[in-house]
Design a protein around this motif. Structure first.
Motif, short mmCIF file in Angstrom:
data_model
loop_
_atom_site.label_atom_id
_atom_site.label_comp_id
_atom_site.label_asym_id
_atom_site.label_seq_id
_atom_site.Cartn_x
_atom_site.Cartn_y
_atom_site.Cartn_z
N LEU A 42 -16.52 -1.12 -32.07
CA LEU A 42 -15.34 -0.91 -31.22
C LEU A 42 -15.48 -1.76 -29.95
CD1 LEU A 42 -14.98 2.98 -31.53
CD2 LEU A 42 -13.52 1.24 -32.59
N HIS A 43 -14.49 -2.55 -29.64
CA HIS A 43 -14.54 -3.44 -28.48
C HIS A 43 -13.13 -3.84 -28.11
CE1 HIS A 43 -13.99 -6.10 -31.89
NE2 HIS A 43 -13.36 -6.87 -31.02
N LEU A 44 -12.99 -4.39 -26.92
CA LEU A 44 -11.69 -4.92 -26.48
C LEU A 44 -11.85 -6.43 -26.32
CD1 LEU A 44 -9.48 -3.35 -23.69
CD2 LEU A 44 -9.76 -5.82 -23.91
N THR A 45 -11.18 -7.18 -27.18
CA THR A 45 -11.31 -8.64 -27.13
C THR A 45 -10.58 -9.19 -25.92
OG1 THR A 45 -11.51 -8.83 -29.52
CG2 THR A 45 -10.78 -10.79 -28.37
N LEU A 46 -11.27 -10.07 -25.18
CA LEU A 46 -10.66 -10.75 -24.03
C LEU A 46 -10.16 -12.13 -24.43
CD1 LEU A 46 -13.49 -9.77 -21.55
CD2 LEU A 46 -11.14 -8.90 -21.46
N ALA A 47 -10.95 -12.83 -25.24
CA ALA A 47 -10.55 -14.16 -25.72
C ALA A 47 -11.25 -14.42 -27.03
CB ALA A 47 -10.95 -15.23 -24.70
N PHE A 48 -10.46 -14.78 -28.04
CA PHE A 48 -11.02 -15.12 -29.35
C PHE A 48 -11.25 -16.63 -29.36
CE2 PHE A 48 -10.53 -16.33 -33.83
CZ PHE A 48 -11.58 -15.60 -34.36
N LEU A 49 -12.44 -17.07 -29.78
CA LEU A 49 -12.80 -18.49 -29.67
C LEU A 49 -12.81 -19.20 -31.02
CD1 LEU A 49 -15.77 -17.93 -27.20
CD2 LEU A 49 -13.46 -18.63 -26.62
N GLY A 50 -12.96 -18.46 -32.11
CA GLY A 50 -13.04 -19.08 -33.43
C GLY A 50 -14.41 -19.70 -33.65
N GLU A 51 -14.46 -20.67 -34.56
CA GLU A 51 -15.74 -21.34 -34.88
C GLU A 51 -16.07 -22.33 -33.76
OE1 GLU A 51 -17.83 -20.99 -37.54
OE2 GLU A 51 -16.59 -19.33 -38.27
N VAL A 52 -17.23 -22.16 -33.16
CA VAL A 52 -17.58 -22.94 -31.98
C VAL A 52 -18.93 -23.62 -32.20
CG1 VAL A 52 -18.17 -22.69 -29.53
CG2 VAL A 52 -16.29 -21.36 -30.48
N SER A 53 -19.02 -24.90 -31.87
CA SER A 53 -20.30 -25.63 -32.01
C SER A 53 -21.27 -25.16 -30.92
CB SER A 53 -20.07 -27.13 -31.85
OG SER A 53 -19.70 -27.40 -30.51
N ALA A 54 -22.56 -25.42 -31.15
CA ALA A 54 -23.59 -25.01 -30.18
C ALA A 54 -23.32 -25.65 -28.82
CB ALA A 54 -24.96 -25.40 -30.71
N GLN A 55 -22.88 -26.89 -28.84
CA GLN A 55 -22.63 -27.61 -27.57
C GLN A 55 -21.46 -26.96 -26.81
OE1 GLN A 55 -21.44 -31.61 -28.24
NE2 GLN A 55 -21.97 -32.29 -26.18
N LYS A 56 -20.39 -26.66 -27.55
CA LYS A 56 -19.23 -26.04 -26.92
C LYS A 56 -19.56 -24.62 -26.45
CE LYS A 56 -15.16 -27.24 -28.73
NZ LYS A 56 -13.98 -27.13 -29.62
N GLU A 57 -20.37 -23.93 -27.25
CA GLU A 57 -20.80 -22.57 -26.86
C GLU A 57 -21.52 -22.61 -25.51
OE1 GLU A 57 -23.11 -20.45 -29.85
OE2 GLU A 57 -24.15 -19.34 -28.29
N GLN A 58 -22.39 -23.61 -25.35
CA GLN A 58 -23.13 -23.71 -24.08
C GLN A 58 -22.17 -23.95 -22.92
OE1 GLN A 58 -26.27 -22.81 -23.68
NE2 GLN A 58 -25.67 -23.01 -21.54
N ALA A 59 -21.19 -24.81 -23.13
CA ALA A 59 -20.22 -25.10 -22.07
C ALA A 59 -19.41 -23.84 -21.73
CB ALA A 59 -19.29 -26.23 -22.52
N LEU A 60 -19.03 -23.08 -22.75
CA LEU A 60 -18.24 -21.85 -22.51
C LEU A 60 -19.07 -20.81 -21.76
CD1 LEU A 60 -16.51 -21.79 -25.98
CD2 LEU A 60 -15.28 -21.78 -23.80
N LYS A 61 -20.36 -20.74 -22.07
CA LYS A 61 -21.25 -19.80 -21.37
C LYS A 61 -21.38 -20.19 -19.90
CE LYS A 61 -24.44 -18.29 -25.00
NZ LYS A 61 -25.66 -18.70 -25.69
N THR A 62 -21.53 -21.48 -19.66
CA THR A 62 -21.67 -21.95 -18.27
C THR A 62 -20.41 -21.60 -17.48
OG1 THR A 62 -23.08 -23.73 -19.03
CG2 THR A 62 -22.11 -24.00 -16.86
N GLN A 63 -19.26 -21.83 -18.08
CA GLN A 63 -17.99 -21.52 -17.39
C GLN A 63 -17.86 -20.01 -17.18
OE1 GLN A 63 -14.99 -23.26 -19.87
NE2 GLN A 63 -15.56 -25.32 -19.32
#
Ligand code: 2AM
Length: 176
Positions: A42-63
């Protein structure tokens, strides 16, 4: 070659609230209404990202780590049924502005990173039942659980041994 993961930002529910919600759900709905989401999912989604590469994941975490947003409280006092995706949901009649701002920020950061964002308006909700494609008698109300959000998280969604599992990858505090 970098692997990609299916990711989303969400608010998790405290364990005690998960248990309260599933106990109430067992009374409020019939087995044929839909497939109950597991308590831990059970959770409340804030933003669905879909399939994300490791590089993009790192950028999203930093932001995400740069977000300075206050915590908030919301009352889980609303219920609804979306027959097309087959979802029965729990939500809030008056979502706090801070929740909408947090989701808007994460969704715009995601869009800028190239993660497709639905043009449909954001409707904060916790999915209670899936595969609910037939008419469902929605109870007149909920006990109206208050919920304090003091952090948000990045989750990986995976399908293992016939079950959907969500793994928390990182979390960030919401300020006082
Ligand atoms: P749902 O509960 O309304 O189905 C993990 O799958 C989370 O991301 C779920 O909360 C799900 O919302 C949401 N989700 C899955 N696919 C999505 C999509 N294409 N667009 C927006 N949210 C999605």
């Amino acid at each position: 070659m970098s692997s990609s993961r299916r990711l989303f930002f969400a608010l998790s529910l405290p364990d005690a609230l998960q248990q309260q919600v599933i106990r109430w759900r067992a009374e409020a709905f019939k087995p044929e209404d839909g497939r109950p989401v597991a308590a831990a999912n059970l959770h409340l989604t804030l933003a669905f990202l879909g399939e994300v590469s490791a590089q993009k994941e790192q950028a999203l975490k930093t932001q995400a780590g740069r977000i300075a947003q206050t915590g908030f409280s919301l009352n889980l006092d609303d219920l609804g049924h979306w027959p097309r995706p087959g979802v029965v949901w729990l939500g809030s009649k008056r979502p706090p502005r801070a929740l909408l701002q947090l989701a808007e920020l994460l969704r715009s950061q995601a869009a800028r990173s190239g993660c497709y964002q639905s043009p449909l308006p954001f409707h904060p909700h916790i999915t209670l039942l899936r595969a609910a494609t037939q008419p469902v008698a929605i109870p007149p109300g909920t006990p109206g659980w208050p919920f304090n959000a003091n952090h948000f998280s990045l989750y990986q969604s995976s399908f293992e041994q016939g079950r959907t599992r969500y793994h928390e990858l990182a979390q960030w505090p919401l300020g006082p």
